[in-house]
Scaffold this motif. Sequence first.
Motif, short mmCIF file in Angstrom:
data_model
loop_
_atom_site.label_atom_id
_atom_site.label_comp_id
_atom_site.label_asym_id
_atom_site.label_seq_id
_atom_site.Cartn_x
_atom_site.Cartn_y
_atom_site.Cartn_z
N THR A 43 0.87 -1.17 0.00
CA THR A 43 0.00 0.00 0.00
C THR A 43 0.90 1.22 0.00
OG1 THR A 43 -1.70 -1.14 1.25
CG2 THR A 43 -1.75 1.27 1.32
N VAL A 44 0.63 2.16 -0.90
CA VAL A 44 1.41 3.40 -0.95
C VAL A 44 0.45 4.57 -0.89
CG1 VAL A 44 3.16 4.75 -2.15
CG2 VAL A 44 3.17 2.24 -2.36
N GLU A 45 0.50 5.29 0.23
CA GLU A 45 -0.28 6.51 0.39
C GLU A 45 0.57 7.67 -0.11
OE1 GLU A 45 -1.15 6.77 4.58
OE2 GLU A 45 -2.12 4.81 4.59
N ILE A 46 -0.06 8.81 -0.37
CA ILE A 46 0.73 9.96 -0.79
C ILE A 46 0.39 11.20 0.03
CG2 ILE A 46 0.83 9.05 -3.15
CD1 ILE A 46 -0.81 11.66 -3.93
N VAL A 47 1.35 12.12 0.06
CA VAL A 47 1.18 13.45 0.62
C VAL A 47 1.46 14.42 -0.52
CG1 VAL A 47 2.00 15.12 2.31
CG2 VAL A 47 1.96 12.68 2.88
N GLU A 48 0.52 15.32 -0.79
CA GLU A 48 0.67 16.24 -1.91
C GLU A 48 -0.08 17.54 -1.63
OE1 GLU A 48 1.50 18.33 -5.06
OE2 GLU A 48 2.52 16.44 -4.64
N PRO A 49 0.59 18.69 -1.77
CA PRO A 49 -0.08 19.97 -1.53
C PRO A 49 -0.96 20.46 -2.67
CG PRO A 49 2.24 20.34 -1.98
CD PRO A 49 2.04 18.85 -1.93
N SER A 50 -0.69 20.05 -3.90
CA SER A 50 -1.47 20.53 -5.05
C SER A 50 -2.87 19.93 -5.05
CB SER A 50 -0.76 20.17 -6.35
OG SER A 50 -1.65 20.25 -7.45
N GLN A 51 -3.88 20.77 -5.12
CA GLN A 51 -5.27 20.31 -5.14
C GLN A 51 -5.54 19.42 -6.35
OE1 GLN A 51 -7.60 20.67 -2.77
NE2 GLN A 51 -9.09 19.54 -3.97
N LEU A 52 -5.14 19.88 -7.54
CA LEU A 52 -5.41 19.10 -8.75
C LEU A 52 -4.64 17.78 -8.74
CD1 LEU A 52 -6.82 18.79 -11.46
CD2 LEU A 52 -4.93 20.10 -12.50
N ALA A 53 -3.38 17.81 -8.37
CA ALA A 53 -2.59 16.58 -8.33
C ALA A 53 -3.19 15.60 -7.33
CB ALA A 53 -1.14 16.88 -7.99
N SER A 54 -3.65 16.09 -6.19
CA SER A 54 -4.29 15.23 -5.19
C SER A 54 -5.55 14.59 -5.75
CB SER A 54 -4.64 16.04 -3.94
OG SER A 54 -3.49 16.49 -3.29
N GLU A 55 -6.32 15.36 -6.49
CA GLU A 55 -7.54 14.82 -7.11
C GLU A 55 -7.23 13.74 -8.13
OE1 GLU A 55 -10.58 17.56 -8.48
OE2 GLU A 55 -9.85 19.05 -7.04
N VAL A 56 -6.19 13.95 -8.92
CA VAL A 56 -5.79 12.94 -9.90
C VAL A 56 -5.39 11.65 -9.17
CG1 VAL A 56 -4.04 12.31 -11.63
CG2 VAL A 56 -5.11 14.58 -11.69
N ALA A 57 -4.58 11.78 -8.15
CA ALA A 57 -4.13 10.61 -7.39
C ALA A 57 -5.31 9.87 -6.77
CB ALA A 57 -3.15 11.04 -6.31
N GLU A 58 -6.25 10.61 -6.27
CA GLU A 58 -7.41 10.02 -5.61
C GLU A 58 -8.40 9.42 -6.61
OE1 GLU A 58 -8.82 11.79 -1.47
OE2 GLU A 58 -9.70 12.84 -3.17
N LYS A 59 -8.76 10.19 -7.61
CA LYS A 59 -9.82 9.77 -8.55
C LYS A 59 -9.31 8.82 -9.64
CE LYS A 59 -12.62 13.87 -7.79
NZ LYS A 59 -13.07 15.15 -8.36
N HIS A 60 -8.17 9.13 -10.22
CA HIS A 60 -7.66 8.32 -11.32
C HIS A 60 -6.89 7.10 -10.83
CE1 HIS A 60 -6.26 7.29 -15.30
NE2 HIS A 60 -5.01 7.35 -14.89
N TYR A 61 -5.98 7.31 -9.87
CA TYR A 61 -5.14 6.22 -9.40
C TYR A 61 -5.71 5.50 -8.18
CZ TYR A 61 -1.45 7.78 -12.58
OH TYR A 61 -0.70 8.13 -13.69
N LYS A 62 -6.77 6.04 -7.59
CA LYS A 62 -7.44 5.42 -6.43
C LYS A 62 -6.49 5.26 -5.24
CE LYS A 62 -11.10 4.65 -9.04
NZ LYS A 62 -11.64 5.88 -9.53
N LEU A 63 -5.66 6.27 -5.01
CA LEU A 63 -4.70 6.25 -3.91
C LEU A 63 -5.27 6.97 -2.69
CD1 LEU A 63 -1.51 7.20 -5.93
CD2 LEU A 63 -2.03 4.94 -4.99
N ALA A 64 -4.78 6.60 -1.53
CA ALA A 64 -5.09 7.33 -0.30
C ALA A 64 -4.22 8.59 -0.29
CB ALA A 64 -4.79 6.48 0.92
N VAL A 65 -4.85 9.75 -0.15
CA VAL A 65 -4.15 11.02 -0.27
C VAL A 65 -4.26 11.82 1.03
CG1 VAL A 65 -4.07 13.22 -1.51
CG2 VAL A 65 -4.59 11.11 -2.75
N HIS A 66 -3.13 12.32 1.48
CA HIS A 66 -3.07 13.29 2.58
C HIS A 66 -2.75 14.62 1.92
CE1 HIS A 66 -2.83 9.95 5.47
NE2 HIS A 66 -2.01 9.39 4.59
N ARG A 67 -3.69 15.55 1.97
CA ARG A 67 -3.47 16.85 1.32
C ARG A 67 -2.67 17.76 2.25
NH1 ARG A 67 -8.32 15.23 -0.99
NH2 ARG A 67 -8.40 15.60 -3.24
N GLY A 68 -1.68 18.42 1.67
CA GLY A 68 -0.86 19.34 2.43
C GLY A 68 0.61 19.10 2.14
#
Length: 173
Positions: free
Chosen positions: A64-89
Amino acid sequence: QEGRRSLQTVEDAVKRLEKKGAYANKEPYVKAFAPHMKKDGCYVEIGAGWGTLAKRLQDETGATVEIVEPSQLASEVAEKHYKLAVHRGNGEDFMKTAQAVYDGVILVHVFEHLLDPNEFLASVRRILKPDGLLLFALPNLSNPDEPVEKYFHIEHTYYYTPLTLSMMLKKHG
């Protein structure tokens, strides 16, 4: 970076990623990191951008690989397209507040951007399991991969050699 700045939607970003072959282009990092990852492990990639590497590592290793990303759009791509768990910030804030304990922390061309790398490394110890790993890639000052006029960036707060990085990592255990 201009190509990224003009993107407005998840769909536009996904089209650009596919056009550039972003998933396939992560092969060098997968070859370097995957042998060190546990199939049932849980990892976090800090500053993961679109999440392409995290997705590829997840697919290749079963971890399992979660991500941390401050960009709103990049976070949405990771979440919606790649189905990843995202921590925004940002990563530094995440490291101060993370509650989970991970098998590894992944940084790809992020460490050289940190304002306080010593504080960050101290925080890494707190969220890593005792046998956890820090997996990362960053520019090597003693062997630049670009001409000098392109190598140095204002966004990079520090540059490292294998020796200086090794000393810093030993300092933090």
